[in-house]
Design an enzyme around this catalytic site. Structure first.
Site, PDB file in Angstrom:
ATOM      1  N   HIS A 180       3.262 -61.822  81.105  1.00 43.37           N
ATOM      2  CA  HIS A 180       4.520 -61.443  80.449  1.00 43.37           C
ATOM      3  C   HIS A 180       5.725 -62.152  81.059  1.00 43.37           C
ATOM      4  O   HIS A 180       6.780 -62.218  80.438  1.00 43.37           O
ATOM      5  CB  HIS A 180       4.697 -59.922  80.395  1.00 43.37           C
ATOM      6  CG  HIS A 180       5.134 -59.286  81.672  1.00 43.37           C
ATOM      7  ND1 HIS A 180       4.300 -59.104  82.734  1.00 43.37           N
ATOM      8  CD2 HIS A 180       6.335 -58.773  82.055  1.00 43.37           C
ATOM      9  CE1 HIS A 180       4.968 -58.505  83.717  1.00 43.37           C
ATOM     10  NE2 HIS A 180       6.207 -58.293  83.330  1.00 43.37           N
ATOM     11  N   HIS A 242       2.170 -64.640  87.687  1.00 40.87           N
ATOM     12  CA  HIS A 242       3.587 -64.761  87.325  1.00 40.87           C
ATOM     13  C   HIS A 242       4.286 -65.911  88.075  1.00 40.87           C
ATOM     14  O   HIS A 242       4.911 -66.764  87.469  1.00 40.87           O
ATOM     15  CB  HIS A 242       4.340 -63.463  87.604  1.00 40.87           C
ATOM     16  CG  HIS A 242       3.747 -62.256  86.917  1.00 40.87           C
ATOM     17  ND1 HIS A 242       3.081 -62.336  85.734  1.00 40.87           N
ATOM     18  CD2 HIS A 242       3.746 -60.943  87.258  1.00 40.87           C
ATOM     19  CE1 HIS A 242       2.675 -61.119  85.354  1.00 40.87           C
ATOM     20  NE2 HIS A 242       3.063 -60.259  86.283  1.00 40.87           N
TER      21      HIS A 242
HETATM   22  C1  BG6 Z   1       2.980 -56.630  86.444  1.00 45.85           C
HETATM   23  C2  BG6 Z   1       2.420 -56.174  87.752  1.00 45.85           C
HETATM   24  O1  BG6 Z   1       2.254 -57.721  85.974  1.00 45.85           O
HETATM   25  O2  BG6 Z   1       4.328 -56.999  86.614  1.00 45.85           O
HETATM   26  C3  BG6 Z   1       3.240 -55.040  88.334  1.00 45.85           C
HETATM   27  O3  BG6 Z   1       1.077 -55.754  87.582  1.00 45.85           O
HETATM   28  C4  BG6 Z   1       4.695 -55.414  88.382  1.00 45.85           C
HETATM   29  O4  BG6 Z   1       2.779 -54.698  89.624  1.00 45.85           O
HETATM   30  C5  BG6 Z   1       5.166 -55.951  87.043  1.00 45.85           C
HETATM   31  O5  BG6 Z   1       5.435 -54.246  88.709  1.00 45.85           O
HETATM   32  C6  BG6 Z   1       6.579 -56.482  87.117  1.00 45.85           C
HETATM   33  O6  BG6 Z   1       7.028 -56.812  85.843  1.00 45.85           O
HETATM   34  P1  BG6 Z   1       8.588 -56.766  85.506  1.00 45.85           P
HETATM   35  O7  BG6 Z   1       8.670 -57.354  84.148  1.00 45.85           O
HETATM   36  O8  BG6 Z   1       9.001 -55.330  85.583  1.00 45.85           O
HETATM   37  O9  BG6 Z   1       9.246 -57.585  86.554  1.00 45.85           O
END
Ligand code: BG6
Length: 490
Positions: A180, A242
């Site tokens: 994401h 990420h």
């Molecule tokens: C997820 C992780 O992919 O991303 C989580 O599994 C993390 O541990 C999250 O909290 C963070 O996403 P964002 O969009 O809130 O920064």
């Protein structure tokens, strides 16, 4: 408007992830984008028995209004809820999936139905569900798409096995692997910044860039997700996906075009030019409890779902290298942690010193502080700023560092879309640019698998850091070894 119906089935609809996040993403997406373009329905599918009304009731508790949708929000939510249906079934029952398909076709009398499945279930039941879903949906002109989220395995082997199993039932172009972070506005903007401005790309190499930092921090712990997290740890949870995805977009060569395959080819190339991470180049940490202002914040191992003797890292810092002509010798540092002092995700590009700088004597003693730095703040408060040296106004000659500052909130009045809105729209439209191809996934795993194994086999004890702190000091020693200072603490 496309006349056929797009139907997304959330497989595992009564689970925690679906309750907490999936329907919320779908609601924003539906209320804002999808209703304008498609006939759209969302099916919940799970083992538990539930009526449509019960599903709607459950979903309604998770919905919120986005700022830009406040007008008539209640009405829009009701419209969204009317598009939600439920069908109970087993994950390994082709018959149940067939019934789901028939129900989807019958619903509101829509004729042709293009099915997509969003898997919100653990990987061990993924494959059964994919098998049944794909065979039951094959009547829909091969349109069936499966949207999956990590974990895509725990290492190279398990990820490859998962890919092999998926590919028994689906072609690569039917699989939409979500990371994401690729749907975040500033991550998408990276390529615009690099390739449509004259001033950055010529500097984008070892010749001018001293190091690059990818920082992810959260100011909360695992909060009930310990059961999942303990099996993965921060390197698998954040870095291997990420941060590495952002790194690939940052460092790749110019793609032939903006076509998904051209971009993904370049990402794979740069990932394959990287050296697998070495144990020496990693520092791990785990948060311990800390009392501040009379409040006691828990240790990671206080989470009931985490074993008391867990060595799983909730923090890691790493130094990575790209062995190609553009980046030879430039440290790419990553840092990711939970329960730190603030929440942020950013890229920091530290440039080299100005050779023979005439103003060195006016800068002060710390020349490192006077190098240019470009910061791309992915979240919160999206921004891009460039630190430059500037004369402090006055009769004397004193320099200080100031920011050329692009603050999104000040520049753009539109609310930034949620990452999932973009990703869901792309998945439905068949745009694959922001999804992870299987060879990218392989390349990403091969960088981290050896070190993950070593950390686990050698039972490396993480450095403990207090909840709410800046994390282990070890990360500073690691950076110092490469003559780097973390930019987020200066
Ligand atoms: C997820 C992780 O992919 O991303 C989580 O599994 C993390 O541990 C999250 O909290 C963070 O996403 P964002 O969009 O809130 O920064």
């Amino acid at each position: 408007k496309d006349n056929s119906t797009v139907s997304i089935t959330v497989v595992g609809a009564s689970g925690d992830l679906a309750k907490r996040r999936s329907f919320l993403h779908f609601s924003h997406f539906t209320m804002k984008v999808a209703s304008l373009r498609f006939h759209f329905t969302i099916f919940g599918y799970a083992r538990s028995k539930m009526s449509d009304a019960e599903l709607r009731n459950m979903v309604s508790k998770t919905l919120t209004c986005r700022i830009d949708q406040r007008e008539n929000c209640g009405e829009k939510m009701d419209q969204f809820l009317e598009r939600c249906f439920f069908h109970p079934g087993q994950y390994d029952s082709q018959e149940n999936f067939l019934e789901l398909g028939q129900k989807a076709q019958r619903t509101r009398g829509w004729k042709s139905c293009k099915p997509s499945f969003y898997l919100s279930i653990p990987p061990n039941i993924f494959i059964d569900a994919v098998k049944c879903a794909s065979s039951s949906a094959s009547s829909a002109n091969g349109w069936t798409r499966v949207i999956v989220e990590k974990p895509f395995g725990r290492d190279s082997e398990s990820s490859a096995a998962l890919t092999r199993s998926l590919k028994q039932y689906l072609d690569e172009d039917q699989i939409f692997r979500i990371d994401h972070y690729l749907g975040k506005e500033l991550v998408e903007n990276l390529s615009v910044l690099r390739f449509s401005n004259l001033i950055f790309e010529p500097l984008w190499s070892r010749q001018y860039i001293k190091n690059v930092q990818f920082i992810f921090a959260e100011d909360f712990g695992t909060e009930g997700r310990g059961g999942y997290f303990d099996n993965y740890g921060i390197i698998r949870d954040i870095m291997q996906n990420h941060l590495l995805q952002i790194l690939a977009l940052f460092a790749m060569e110019t793609p032939v075009s903006l076509d998904a395959e051209d971009i993904r080819n370049e990402k794979v190339k740069v990932l394959r030019s990287m050296r697998p991470l070495r144990l020496d180049d990693v520092v791990t940490g785990q948060y311990k409890s800390h009392t501040r202002g009379g409040v006691k914040y828990p240790a990671y191992t206080d989470d009931k779902t985490v074993p008391n003797d867990s060595l799983t890292p909730t923090f890691a810092a790493a130094a990575l290298f790209i062995d190609n002509a553009r980046w030879d010798g430039v440290p790419f540092l990553m840092k990711a942690g939970k329960a730190l002092h603030d929440r942020r995700a950013e890229i920091r590009v530290q440039f080299r010193h100005v050779p023979g700088n005439l103003y060195n004597k006016n800068i002060g003693t710390d020349l490192d502080l006077a190098t240019n730095e470009l910061v791309i703040r992915v979240q919160p408060d999206e921004a891009i700023y460039l630190k430059i040296n500037n004369k402090v106004p006055g009769l004397g000659m004193r320099l200080d560092r100031s920011n050329l500052n692009l603050l999104y909130a000040a520049r753009y009045s539109k609310e930034i879309p949620d990452a999932y809105e973009r990703l869901l729209l792309d998945a439905i439209e068949g745009e694959r640019r922001l999804f992870i191809r299987s060879d990218e996934l392989d390349a990403a795993w091969s960088l981290f698998t050896p070190v993950l194994k070593e950390l686990e086999e050698k039972k490396i004890v993480p450095e403990y850091y207090p909840y709410g702190s800046r994390g282990p000091v070890g990360s500073h020693y690691l950076a110092a070894r490469y003559k780097v200072r973390w930019g987020d603490v200066g």
